[in-house]
Design a protein around this motif. Structure first.
Motif, PDB file in Angstrom:
ATOM      1  N   ARG A  13     -37.783 -60.942  -5.622  1.00 45.80           N
ATOM      2  CA  ARG A  13     -38.044 -59.522  -5.212  1.00 45.80           C
ATOM      3  C   ARG A  13     -36.438 -59.105  -4.649  1.00 45.80           C
ATOM      4  O   ARG A  13     -35.480 -59.853  -4.652  1.00 45.80           O
ATOM      5  N   ASP A  59     -35.868 -58.473  -1.722  1.00 52.77           N
ATOM      6  CA  ASP A  59     -35.418 -58.856  -0.511  1.00 52.77           C
ATOM      7  C   ASP A  59     -34.914 -60.491  -0.731  1.00 52.77           C
ATOM      8  O   ASP A  59     -35.032 -61.276   0.524  1.00 52.77           O
ATOM      9  N   GLU A  60     -34.856 -61.174  -1.695  1.00 56.20           N
ATOM     10  CA  GLU A  60     -34.142 -62.384  -2.030  1.00 56.20           C
ATOM     11  C   GLU A  60     -33.079 -62.309  -2.779  1.00 56.20           C
ATOM     12  O   GLU A  60     -32.862 -62.608  -3.956  1.00 56.20           O
ATOM     13  N   ARG A 106     -36.659 -57.119  -8.374  1.00 58.98           N
ATOM     14  CA  ARG A 106     -35.613 -56.617  -7.662  1.00 58.98           C
ATOM     15  C   ARG A 106     -34.897 -55.345  -8.346  1.00 58.98           C
ATOM     16  O   ARG A 106     -34.270 -54.458  -7.651  1.00 58.98           O
ATOM     17  N   ASN A 131     -40.038 -55.494  -2.410  1.00 65.55           N
ATOM     18  CA  ASN A 131     -39.898 -56.527  -1.525  1.00 65.55           C
ATOM     19  C   ASN A 131     -41.362 -56.912  -1.127  1.00 65.55           C
ATOM     20  O   ASN A 131     -42.410 -56.792  -1.899  1.00 65.55           O
ATOM     21  N   ARG A 132     -41.265 -58.089  -0.125  1.00 60.23           N
ATOM     22  CA  ARG A 132     -42.494 -58.937   0.203  1.00 60.23           C
ATOM     23  C   ARG A 132     -43.695 -57.945   0.350  1.00 60.23           C
ATOM     24  O   ARG A 132     -44.954 -58.273  -0.235  1.00 60.23           O
ATOM     25  N   GLN A 160     -39.358 -49.081  11.759  1.00 62.65           N
ATOM     26  CA  GLN A 160     -39.486 -50.314  10.567  1.00 62.65           C
ATOM     27  C   GLN A 160     -41.010 -50.337  10.361  1.00 62.65           C
ATOM     28  O   GLN A 160     -41.687 -50.278  11.302  1.00 62.65           O
TER      29      GLN A 160
END
Length: 372
Positions: free
Chosen positions: A131, A133-134, A157, A162-163, A343
């Motif tokens: 993803r 966020d990795e 990506r 993201n997750r 957020q």
């Protein structure tokens, strides 16, 4: 324009990220003729194969097993015990992951090589569920099928997912909508007025107690042979209600029941829910002890056999430590939320953030072939 004959492949581990990627590619890149594959080691939980079957129906395409495509004449080579014997009873470990290599990567490499030699493919594109966020994580490049032929693509990506996006994909696909436990749970939540409601704990406990009684009388139910408790059943059904495989109600990964990357709390849960699988893992350790007097790697690490988990005091320490770590993680998330009110609120269980709880990189170092 690329004129090479290209084979597009996407490997499934039984995990949520690779499954979500398969759904995402089907829905957003329908022009690609992707071949989906899953290498069954024979040591996964029975629910993994149920999930793969449901995913097969959603994709509308066959999910092949590379092993079956290559080793059709020698069934023994698919068996973990065969490879354990070949490695002189040395159990696989983070330093020697021969299980991933021999049971997943080698069949994949040979399958790809066969496709190149027999069907004239000139390049391979492999899609991996890493993803956005990795940022530090890489896709796996095989050793024998070189970079000359294989290219790794990470659509999540590249497209900024993201997750939370992955969890949304699973929720929308809703693979377990026809599952009897999910249907019963949803009927309970909707109630008589057809509006979803928050249920009191007493009513939930009563519901899952009745469902557990039903499970124990149905030999065809996936959890008939398990030792699942009311509390764990509630977590399993909640995971399926969110579109995730049921085992994400209590463990953070798919893959072999004795995966050495799982945390001690997950071993305790395995011992509770699937005592036979836990005992099998202990027997592998015993065989290694008997055959390797010069030193043994245990699933929990050197010098720490699984039997230590059976001590009640040790068990309680693990449970308390896990709760402390989880509570600390939740407070950290709440502080970040307070600093940034815009957020997005993310609802998660300890399973969703197991690696963060233990301050590890996602997957704990496991190859994407097994974990994602």
């Amino acid at each position: 324009m690329n004129s090479k004959k290209t084979l597009h492949v996407l490997g499934l581990s039984g995990g949520k990220d690779s499954a979500a990627l398969a759904m995402y590619m089907r829905d957003n890149y329908p022009e690609l003729d992707i071949q989906y594959y899953f290498t069954d080691t024979g040591k996964e939980l029975p629910e993994v194969n149920i999930f793969i079957d449901k995913l097969r129906g959603y994709l509308g395409k066959e999910i092949i097993d590379p092993y079956e495509e290559v080793f059709t004449s020698n069934r023994k080579k698919k068996d973990f015990d065969y490879h354990l014997e070949q490695h002189k009873n040395y159990l696989p470990s983070p330093q020697a992951r021969w299980c991933t290599i021999q049971m997943k990567l080698v069949p994949f490499e040979q399958w790809v090589k066969k496709k190149i030699e027999e069907e004239g493919y000139e390049e391979i594109v492999s899609y991996v569920g890493i993803r956005a966020d990795e940022p530090a994580r890489d896709g796996f490049l095989t050793n024998n099928v070189t970079e000359e032929y294989i290219t790794i693509k990470m659509p999540f990506r590249e497209d900024g997912l993201n997750r939370q996006d992955i969890l949304s994909i699973l929720q929308q696909a809703d693979l377990y909508s026809d599952d009897e436990e999910v249907q019963a749970f949803r009927e309970l939540k909707l109630g008589c007025n057809g509006v979803e409601q928050t249920l009191p704990e007493e009513l939930l406990e009563q519901h899952f107690e009745q469902r557990l009684e039903h499970i124990k009388t149905d030999p065809n139910h996936p959890y008939f042979r398990s030792n699942i408790s009311i509390t764990t059943l509630a977590k399993v059904v909640s995971a399926m209600d969110q579109g995730k495989p049921g085992y994400y109600g209590w463990r953070s990964r798919s893959g072999c029941t004795f995966c050495f990357y799982q945390q001690k709390i997950e071993w305790l849960r395995l011992m509770e829910i699937y005592p036979d699988a836990y005992e099998e893992a202990k027997q592998y350790e015993k065989a290694a002890e008997d055959e390797r007097p010069d030193g043994t790697f245990y699933w929990l690490g050197k010098g720490t056999p699984l039997s230590v988990l059976e001590d009640e005091e040790r068990k309680q320490l693990i449970v308390d430590n896990h709760k402390k770590r989880y509570d600390r993680f939740v407070k950290k998330q709440e502080r970040q939320r307070a600093r940034n009110p815009l957020q997005k609120i993310i609802y998660f269980s300890d399973v969703d953030v197991m690696d963060e709880i233990y301050d590890q990189a996602e997957g704990g170092g496991a190859c994407v072939t097994c974990y994602k």
